[in-house]
Design an enzyme around this catalytic site. Structure first.
Site, PDB file in Angstrom:
ATOM      1  N   GLU A 131      -3.137   5.805   6.415  1.00 12.44           N
ATOM      2  CA  GLU A 131      -3.245   4.362   6.168  1.00 12.44           C
ATOM      3  C   GLU A 131      -4.094   3.687   7.241  1.00 12.44           C
ATOM      4  OE1 GLU A 131      -3.168   1.865   4.471  1.00 12.44           O
ATOM      5  OE2 GLU A 131      -1.397   1.603   3.228  1.00 12.44           O
ATOM      6  N   ASP A 132      -4.692   2.578   6.875  1.00 12.89           N
ATOM      7  CA  ASP A 132      -5.450   1.806   7.856  1.00 12.89           C
ATOM      8  C   ASP A 132      -4.524   0.955   8.729  1.00 12.89           C
ATOM      9  OD1 ASP A 132      -4.711   0.202   5.698  1.00 12.89           O
ATOM     10  OD2 ASP A 132      -6.691  -0.659   5.377  1.00 12.89           O
ATOM     11  N   ASP A 157       1.373  -3.724   7.858  1.00 15.90           N
ATOM     12  CA  ASP A 157       1.605  -5.123   8.198  1.00 15.90           C
ATOM     13  C   ASP A 157       3.061  -5.435   7.815  1.00 15.90           C
ATOM     14  OD1 ASP A 157       1.005  -7.757   8.861  1.00 15.90           O
ATOM     15  OD2 ASP A 157       0.073  -8.214   6.947  1.00 15.90           O
ATOM     16  N   PHE A 197      -5.065 -11.270  12.173  1.00 16.43           N
ATOM     17  CA  PHE A 197      -5.751 -10.667  11.031  1.00 16.43           C
ATOM     18  C   PHE A 197      -7.038 -10.023  11.526  1.00 16.43           C
ATOM     19  CE2 PHE A 197      -8.164 -10.188   7.193  1.00 16.43           C
ATOM     20  CZ  PHE A 197      -7.191  -9.729   6.308  1.00 16.43           C
ATOM     21  N   VAL A 198      -7.113  -8.699  11.402  1.00 20.86           N
ATOM     22  CA  VAL A 198      -8.235  -7.958  11.976  1.00 20.86           C
ATOM     23  C   VAL A 198      -9.183  -7.440  10.895  1.00 20.86           C
ATOM     24  CG1 VAL A 198      -7.028  -7.297  14.083  1.00 20.86           C
ATOM     25  CG2 VAL A 198      -6.804  -5.858  12.058  1.00 20.86           C
ATOM     26  N   ARG A 228     -16.064  -4.318   6.417  1.00 24.71           N
ATOM     27  CA  ARG A 228     -15.491  -2.969   6.491  1.00 24.71           C
ATOM     28  C   ARG A 228     -16.390  -2.017   7.264  1.00 24.71           C
ATOM     29  NH1 ARG A 228     -11.279  -2.714   2.668  1.00 24.71           N
ATOM     30  NH2 ARG A 228     -11.590  -3.867   0.747  1.00 24.71           N
TER      31      ARG A 228
END
Ligand code: IMP
Length: 188
Positions: free
Chosen positions: A105-106, A109, A158-159, A171
């Site tokens: 996963e990236d 959150d 928020f990145v 991206r």
């Protein structure tokens, strides 16, 4: 629209540089290769955000790996908030039954997306199912997720970059950063 054509000009701050990310990926790759030594592993990555991490992590592994890709999206919500209602846009292309599976996963959150995916993938009867995430934002967690490998724990911001988007852009940046407040404000 307050966005400029120059992606980097929209960035207020670099949180993780390209070299920090690459060093972490190498470290995770070594750990995972040691943990699964002598075994085969199936990496399941979640598009689109995990694409650069998956590409780098798989090449940092020295064990035999298979890969598969899923794509999910949340229903509704704004561009910076998830809703927890998950829709599968692309399913696995092969069975994972009896396989050792690692979800790549990236970012985690609220955890709602992974919570859904974990239940979904458990139903496919892998012999083991673990999670590797590049970024973890524990401050916003709504459901508890058993994460086995974490690259970086980051604050509640928020990145974008290294796969992560805002409005589908940014991206392709090689670092992880935060955008200027005007850029976020312009889209909502
Ligand atoms: P969760 O369901 O709230 O854990 O959100 C998971 C997904 O939301 C991630 O896989 C990302 O696609 C997206 N997401 C969460 N936080 C961020 C962020 O800071 N930047 C970009 N995307 C994010």
């Amino acid at each position: 629209m307050n966005r400029t054509a120059d992606l980097e000009a929209d960035v207020a701050e670099v949180l993780l540089s390209e070299s920090e990310i690459q060093a972490k990926v190498a470290e995770l790759g070594a750990r995972i290769s040691a943990d699964y030594a002598g075994r085969e592993l199936t990496l399941v990555s979640v598009l689109k955000g995990s694409l650069p991490f998956m590409a780098d992590l798989m090449r940092a592994l020295t064990i035999p790996v298979r890969i598969d890709l899923m794509e999910v999206s949340s229903y509704g919500g704004s561009s910076t908030e998830s809703t927890g209602l998950v829709r599968i846009l692309k399913d696995l292309s092969a069975s994972i039954e009896g396989q050792e599976v690692l979800i790549v996963e990236d970012i985690i959150d609220t955890g709602l997306t992974l919570n859904y995916l974990l239940r979904y993938l458990r139903g496919k009867n892998p012999s083991s199912l673990r999670i590797c995430t590049l970024l973890d934002k524990p401050a916003r967690r709504l459901v508890e997720i058993p994460v086995d490998y974490v690259g970086f724990t980051i604050p509640d911001r928020f990145v974008i970059g290294y796969g992560l988007d805002f409005g589908e852009l940014y991206r392709n940046l090689r670092f992880v950063g935060v955008l200027r407040p005007e850029v976020y404000a312009a889209a909502d």
